[in-house]
Design an enzyme around this catalytic site. Structure first.
Site, PDB file in Angstrom:
ATOM      1  N   ASP A 198       5.953   2.351  -3.837  1.00 25.60           N
ATOM      2  CA  ASP A 198       6.584   3.071  -4.950  1.00 25.60           C
ATOM      3  C   ASP A 198       7.498   2.102  -5.698  1.00 25.60           C
ATOM      4  O   ASP A 198       8.316   1.415  -5.082  1.00 25.60           O
ATOM      5  CB  ASP A 198       7.377   4.266  -4.410  1.00 25.60           C
ATOM      6  CG  ASP A 198       6.453   5.307  -3.779  1.00 25.60           C
ATOM      7  OD1 ASP A 198       5.306   5.444  -4.253  1.00 25.60           O
ATOM      8  OD2 ASP A 198       6.862   5.975  -2.809  1.00 25.60           O
ATOM      9  N   THR A 233      -7.847   0.301  -1.221  1.00 27.92           N
ATOM     10  CA  THR A 233      -6.707   1.224  -1.226  1.00 27.92           C
ATOM     11  C   THR A 233      -6.945   2.253  -2.340  1.00 27.92           C
ATOM     12  O   THR A 233      -7.578   1.944  -3.357  1.00 27.92           O
ATOM     13  CB  THR A 233      -5.392   0.464  -1.526  1.00 27.92           C
ATOM     14  OG1 THR A 233      -5.595  -0.350  -2.695  1.00 27.92           O
ATOM     15  CG2 THR A 233      -4.991  -0.445  -0.391  1.00 27.92           C
TER      16      THR A 233
HETATM   17  N1  SAM Z   1      -0.732   2.122   0.145  1.00 25.46           N
HETATM   18  C1  SAM Z   1      -1.423   3.248  -0.440  1.00 25.46           C
HETATM   19  C2  SAM Z   1      -2.377   2.769  -1.508  1.00 25.46           C
HETATM   20  O1  SAM Z   1      -2.283   1.619  -1.874  1.00 25.46           O
HETATM   21  O2  SAM Z   1      -3.218   3.554  -1.944  1.00 25.46           O
HETATM   22  C3  SAM Z   1      -0.439   4.295  -1.001  1.00 25.46           C
HETATM   23  C4  SAM Z   1       0.461   3.818  -2.111  1.00 25.46           C
HETATM   24  S1  SAM Z   1       1.592   5.084  -2.662  1.00 25.46           S
HETATM   25  C5  SAM Z   1       1.997   4.640  -4.281  1.00 25.46           C
HETATM   26  C6  SAM Z   1       3.048   4.703  -1.735  1.00 25.46           C
HETATM   27  C7  SAM Z   1       3.074   5.448  -0.391  1.00 25.46           C
HETATM   28  O3  SAM Z   1       4.181   5.019   0.404  1.00 25.46           O
HETATM   29  C8  SAM Z   1       3.192   6.940  -0.545  1.00 25.46           C
HETATM   30  O4  SAM Z   1       2.156   7.573   0.159  1.00 25.46           O
HETATM   31  C9  SAM Z   1       4.566   7.252   0.040  1.00 25.46           C
HETATM   32  O5  SAM Z   1       4.647   8.523   0.615  1.00 25.46           O
HETATM   33  C10 SAM Z   1       4.726   6.151   1.052  1.00 25.46           C
HETATM   34  N2  SAM Z   1       6.117   5.819   1.409  1.00 25.46           N
HETATM   35  C11 SAM Z   1       7.148   5.674   0.538  1.00 25.46           C
HETATM   36  N3  SAM Z   1       8.285   5.364   1.214  1.00 25.46           N
HETATM   37  C12 SAM Z   1       7.956   5.306   2.532  1.00 25.46           C
HETATM   38  C13 SAM Z   1       8.693   5.047   3.728  1.00 25.46           C
HETATM   39  N4  SAM Z   1       9.982   4.781   3.687  1.00 25.46           N
HETATM   40  N5  SAM Z   1       8.031   5.062   4.910  1.00 25.46           N
HETATM   41  C14 SAM Z   1       6.714   5.346   4.954  1.00 25.46           C
HETATM   42  N6  SAM Z   1       5.968   5.599   3.856  1.00 25.46           N
HETATM   43  C15 SAM Z   1       6.571   5.589   2.658  1.00 25.46           C
END
Ligand code: SAM
Length: 260
Positions: free
Chosen positions: A158, A233
């Site tokens: 994010d 991804t």
């Molecule tokens: N890596 C995947 C992709 O490339 O398709 C998902 C990307 S998505 C934009 C970012 C993901 O990180 C989200 O699913 C969010 O819920 C997760 N996330 C954000 N902060 C996190 C944290 N502190 N611990 C674990 N997951 C987290």
């Protein structure tokens, strides 16, 4: 919120057996339990929600340790693509959202079941991948001991665009020290994003950290994991559909300097 997150007090107390049942060391399986003998590999993976993750007694041992972590794994595309590429390596996705974690757990369970029915038509058993709900900003050292991991993926994290939100980014001096702790010397952190500002932020923070050096373009392009992270991804696919740009940077964990 965090009070609902389940995490072990230390990695030794983490019970991985429900996530990777195919790798439980034989002696640790209950001796004459019919249920255990009958259960299909992976049949118990949904039991993710409880304190069963944290063993009150000795946790069951696995023949291998988790070696690859996908931080913020989202819907699990990378895990599923890596499973057949590293069939003998345990790979773990960590995701903070409950429903997304459950989706990935169910997806892996279905793939394992499919493989049970038609092993010849499947590239992999998917027994080597699992997904865990965790806030990786807080509890990473509870899950992994020092030097346990060989690869950490941080794919399309994010962006938290506003300056006052930058502290929520999952790359920072403190978090990079946690990644350095869990990663063995020679291990690699993989990063990818479509946000130039975030790319620069990640490069700047890993470059500034004395445990990491940037992987050369040549080595980066030769690493099959880079191609997989670009294309497999869910976010990578989305950026592809919009013909967006993807920025990749990889960092190698250096040896710790000797004590002076
Ligand atoms: N890596 C995947 C992709 O490339 O398709 C998902 C990307 S998505 C934009 C970012 C993901 O990180 C989200 O699913 C969010 O819920 C997760 N996330 C954000 N902060 C996190 C944290 N502190 N611990 C674990 N997951 C987290």
């Amino acid at each position: 919120s965090d009070h609902q997150l389940i995490y072990p007090p230390s990695p030794d107390q983490m019970d991985w057996s429900l996530m990777y049942p195919a790798y439980v060391v034989e002696d640790d399986k209950p001796a004459d339990s019919e249920d255990t003998a009958m259960a299909a590999p992976g049949a118990e993976t949904e039991a993710q929600s409880s304190d069963e993750l944290v063993s009150s007694t000795e946790p069951k041992r696995l023949s291998k340790e988790v070696e690859v972590a996908d931080i913020g794994c989202g819907f699990g595309g990378l895990l599923i693509a890596l499973a057949p590429v590293m069939p003998d390596t345990l790979i773990l996705g960590l995701e903070i959202r409950v429903s997304v974690t459950q989706y990935v757990v169910d997806r892996i369970k279905a793939l394992r079941a499919q493989n049970e029915l038609a092993p010849e038509s499947n590239p992999n058993s998917y027994n080597n991948i699992a997904c865990l709900r965790a806030n990786t900003m807080k509890f990473l050292p509870n899950f992994f001991r020092k030097f346990q991991l060989s690869r950490i993926f941080i794919c399309f994290p994010d962006p938290h665009f506003k300056a006052r939100k930058h502290k929520q980014r999952i790359v920072s001096p403190t978090l990079n020290s946690e990644y350095a702790y869990a990663l063995r010397p020679g291990g690699i952190v993989y990063t990818i994003t479509d946000v130039p500002d975030l790319h620069h932020w990640m490069v700047q923070h890993f470059d500034a950290h004395r445990s990491f050096e940037r992987v050369s373009d040549e080595d980066q392009n030769a690493d099959p994991c880079v191609a997989i992270m670009r294309t497999e991804t869910e976010e990578g696919k989305k950026v592809e559909r919009h013909s967006g740009q993807k920025y990749v940077a990889c960092f190698r964990r250096l040896e710790d300097p000797p004590f002076e």
